[in-house]
Design a protein around this motif. Structure first.
Motif, PDB file in Angstrom:
ATOM      1  N   UNK A   5       6.942 -11.554   1.441  1.00 19.29           N
ATOM      2  CA  UNK A   5       6.094 -11.031   2.502  1.00 19.29           C
ATOM      3  C   UNK A   5       5.313 -12.179   3.135  1.00 19.29           C
ATOM      4  N   UNK A   6       5.061 -12.092   4.433  1.00 15.33           N
ATOM      5  CA  UNK A   6       4.150 -13.024   5.075  1.00 15.33           C
ATOM      6  C   UNK A   6       2.901 -12.261   5.486  1.00 15.33           C
ATOM      7  N   UNK A   7       1.768 -12.925   5.406  1.00 18.24           N
ATOM      8  CA  UNK A   7       0.488 -12.282   5.676  1.00 18.24           C
ATOM      9  C   UNK A   7       0.292 -12.091   7.173  1.00 18.24           C
ATOM     10  N   UNK A   8      -0.308 -10.972   7.560  1.00 22.23           N
ATOM     11  CA  UNK A   8      -0.680 -10.793   8.961  1.00 22.23           C
ATOM     12  C   UNK A   8      -1.743  -9.717   9.067  1.00 22.23           C
ATOM     13  N   UNK A   9      -1.551  -8.759   9.925  1.00 21.97           N
ATOM     14  CA  UNK A   9      -2.610  -7.828  10.273  1.00 21.97           C
ATOM     15  C   UNK A   9      -2.778  -6.689   9.299  1.00 21.97           C
ATOM     16  N   UNK A  10      -3.793  -5.894   9.573  1.00 22.01           N
ATOM     17  CA  UNK A  10      -4.204  -4.833   8.647  1.00 22.01           C
ATOM     18  C   UNK A  10      -3.484  -3.539   8.947  1.00 22.01           C
ATOM     19  N   UNK A  11      -3.043  -2.846   7.890  1.00 29.81           N
ATOM     20  CA  UNK A  11      -2.671  -1.441   8.029  1.00 29.81           C
ATOM     21  C   UNK A  11      -3.808  -0.632   7.431  1.00 29.81           C
ATOM     22  N   UNK A  12      -4.258   0.374   8.132  1.00 27.07           N
ATOM     23  CA  UNK A  12      -5.429   1.124   7.664  1.00 27.07           C
ATOM     24  C   UNK A  12      -5.101   1.936   6.433  1.00 27.07           C
ATOM     25  N   UNK A  13      -6.079   2.026   5.519  1.00 27.59           N
ATOM     26  CA  UNK A  13      -5.963   2.936   4.375  1.00 27.59           C
ATOM     27  C   UNK A  13      -6.488   4.284   4.826  1.00 27.59           C
ATOM     28  N   UNK A  63       7.726  -7.027   9.137  1.00 24.51           N
ATOM     29  CA  UNK A  63       8.664  -6.077   9.727  1.00 24.51           C
ATOM     30  C   UNK A  63       8.799  -4.766   8.988  1.00 24.51           C
ATOM     31  N   UNK A  64       8.029  -4.602   7.901  1.00 29.25           N
ATOM     32  CA  UNK A  64       8.102  -3.362   7.148  1.00 29.25           C
ATOM     33  C   UNK A  64       9.265  -3.367   6.172  1.00 29.25           C
ATOM     34  N   UNK A  65       9.738  -2.190   5.836  1.00 27.72           N
ATOM     35  CA  UNK A  65      10.847  -2.029   4.884  1.00 27.72           C
ATOM     36  C   UNK A  65      11.985  -1.301   5.596  1.00 27.72           C
ATOM     37  N   UNK A  66      13.102  -1.992   5.735  1.00 35.37           N
ATOM     38  CA  UNK A  66      14.269  -1.425   6.428  1.00 35.37           C
ATOM     39  C   UNK A  66      13.892  -0.901   7.816  1.00 35.37           C
ATOM     40  N   UNK A  67      13.024  -1.664   8.489  1.00 38.46           N
ATOM     41  CA  UNK A  67      12.621  -1.315   9.849  1.00 38.46           C
ATOM     42  C   UNK A  67      11.527  -0.287   9.951  1.00 38.46           C
ATOM     43  N   UNK A  68      11.041   0.210   8.802  1.00 36.88           N
ATOM     44  CA  UNK A  68       9.976   1.212   8.805  1.00 36.88           C
ATOM     45  C   UNK A  68       8.663   0.580   8.358  1.00 36.88           C
ATOM     46  N   UNK A  69       7.581   0.939   9.031  1.00 41.58           N
ATOM     47  CA  UNK A  69       6.257   0.495   8.621  1.00 41.58           C
ATOM     48  C   UNK A  69       5.745   1.368   7.470  1.00 41.58           C
ATOM     49  N   UNK A  70       4.886   0.779   6.654  1.00 42.82           N
ATOM     50  CA  UNK A  70       4.301   1.502   5.532  1.00 42.82           C
ATOM     51  C   UNK A  70       2.945   2.032   5.949  1.00 42.82           C
ATOM     52  N   UNK A  71       2.719   3.301   5.693  1.00 39.43           N
ATOM     53  CA  UNK A  71       1.443   3.944   5.995  1.00 39.43           C
ATOM     54  C   UNK A  71       0.776   4.350   4.681  1.00 39.43           C
ATOM     55  N   UNK A  72      -0.459   3.938   4.498  1.00 38.09           N
ATOM     56  CA  UNK A  72      -1.204   4.261   3.280  1.00 38.09           C
ATOM     57  C   UNK A  72      -2.101   5.466   3.497  1.00 38.09           C
ATOM     58  N   UNK A  73      -2.111   6.339   2.519  1.00 41.12           N
ATOM     59  CA  UNK A  73      -2.944   7.540   2.546  1.00 41.12           C
ATOM     60  C   UNK A  73      -3.835   7.509   1.298  1.00 41.12           C
ATOM     61  N   UNK A  74      -5.145   7.493   1.485  1.00 44.53           N
ATOM     62  CA  UNK A  74      -6.083   7.415   0.367  1.00 44.53           C
ATOM     63  C   UNK A  74      -6.477   8.818  -0.089  1.00 44.53           C
ATOM     64  N   UNK A  75      -6.348   9.067  -1.391  1.00 44.38           N
ATOM     65  CA  UNK A  75      -6.680  10.368  -1.980  1.00 44.38           C
ATOM     66  C   UNK A  75      -7.649  10.130  -3.131  1.00 44.38           C
ATOM     67  N   UNK A  76      -8.757  10.836  -3.125  1.00 44.58           N
ATOM     68  CA  UNK A  76      -9.813  10.653  -4.126  1.00 44.58           C
ATOM     69  C   UNK A  76      -9.611  11.585  -5.320  1.00 44.58           C
ATOM     70  N   UNK A  77      -9.653  10.996  -6.542  1.00 42.40           N
ATOM     71  CA  UNK A  77      -9.675  11.847  -7.743  1.00 42.40           C
ATOM     72  C   UNK A  77     -10.917  11.603  -8.594  1.00 42.40           C
TER      73      UNK A  77
END
Length: 373
Positions: A5-13, A63-77
């Protein structure tokens, strides 16, 4: 080891509501971070989020994974066993197939049957209780950290070979994580012939431990091991100092939190703690360490790099076999991965085949150093 991976911009949690607002303008892979964002243990959630966010930012920038970006969803327990299943059902209802977390052992144990039954791949970077996986025959549950029956012997070995006490007290918080690791340490010390004068539970969340400290003084112990988390350890350290009990105290990675300094004050100096080895010192991880530091994140905390590694193995598996939780679980079981922790692989029940715990000495300025004695 090269990090792909190369470092770059933020994906929101994102929270679940926020995730819903981000519709599918671009194909995305959703991963839930199940972490405590409320309650007394939020700092551990922050550590995990730093690791996951950094890994995802680097992946998306490349570039993501296989052309798809990763989206993070935060869930509190809240790191609460009662909230673990609630969080799991939120993940399942949101049709998310992958989880980094849960963070704490109790919540992980409570939630694991739901994730496994629903085919959600879980990689916890921080839940160390053997009870999470022992005898469960789970197919979808993994961890990127060692177990308490690996951590406990590392602590006991240090106590026996370096601290060399004559009479030990072992305390715990009566919870699955704390009592489990305390029992492991006690058993190893007893096998080696060290007198364990006291093995006792305290109530997590109490503010006054003077009664148990009086008992410790009466027992004449010269070393205390505490299985549990930093809020109680901080109080034990401070109140023991105030009551004139001057003995070394040690705990597992659950006490290795900068917040312990605010609770214990100067009494924290010299506290011993077992933590994952400092993988940030490995020159092969220089690019990852830089990515952390560029975002003003700490790569050398207890769970940042185990969380980064959890994200790595998930993304590498999705890249290899596609966005299918069932195929990803199969791939994890049969593969080894090059990560920031080194090469990792799992046994049949989802535990790492090996893991390196080390003993550190904690200092009143919040720093830590490898413990010599």
């Amino acid at each position: 080891m090269s990090i792909p991976f190369r470092m770059h911009t933020v994906v929101a949690a994102l929270g679940l509501a926020g995730a819903a607002l981000f519709s599918t303008a671009h194909a995305q892979i959703k991963i839930a971070m199940v972490v405590p964002t409320t309650g007394p243990l939020t700092q551990y959630g922050d550590m995990v989020k730093e690791g996951v966010n950094t890994a995802v930012e680097m992946a998306n920038a490349a570039g993501g994974v296989n052309g798809k970006k990763i989206e993070l969803v935060s869930v509190d327990d809240a790191c609460e066993p009662k909230q673990g299943p609630v969080a799991a059902n939120r993940v399942v209802n949101a049709k998310i197939g992958y989880v980094i977390g849960p963070v704490c052992s109790g919540a992980s144990i409570a939630a694991a049957p739901i994730y496994n039954n629903e085919g959600v791949v879980v990689v916890t970077p921080s839940a160390t209780s053997p009870a999470l996986t022992d005898g469960k025959n789970y197919h979808f549950i993994f961890r990127t950290i060692g177990r308490d029956d690996q951590q406990g012997p590392a602590a006991a070995k240090f106590i026996l070979e370096k601290a060399k006490p004559k009479k030990v007290a072992v305390l715990h918080d009566k919870q699955s994580y704390g009592q489990g690791i305390a029992s492991s340490v006690r058993d190893d010390l007893k096998k080696a012939g060290v007198e364990v004068a006291l093995f006792e539970g305290i109530n997590a969340g109490d503010s006054d431990y003077s009664a148990v400290i009086t008992k410790l003084k009466s027992a004449g112990v010269d070393f205390i091991y505490y299985g549990g988390y930093h809020p109680e350890m901080g109080l034990l350290l401070r109140q023991a100092s105030e009551q004139g009990l001057k003995v070394r105290m040690m705990g597992p990675e659950g006490v290795g939190n900068p917040e312990v300094n605010a609770i214990a004050g100067n009494a924290v100096e010299g506290m011993l703690v077992t933590l994952p080895a400092d993988f940030s010192a490995n020159p092969k991880n220089a690019a990852v360490v830089k990515a952390f530091k560029d975002k003003k994140r700490n790569p050398s905390g207890a769970f940042q790099l185990t969380a980064f590694a959890a994200t790595q193995v998930l993304l590498d598996s999705i890249k290899a076999v596609g966005d299918s939780p069932a195929k990803v679980a199969d791939h994890l079981h049969k593969s080894n991965f090059e990560t920031v922790l080194g090469s990792v692989g799992w046994n049949k029940q989802g535990d790492l085949k090996s893991f390196d715990f080390q003993v550190f000495e904690w200092h009143k300025d919040g720093s830590k150093s490898v413990a010599a004695k």
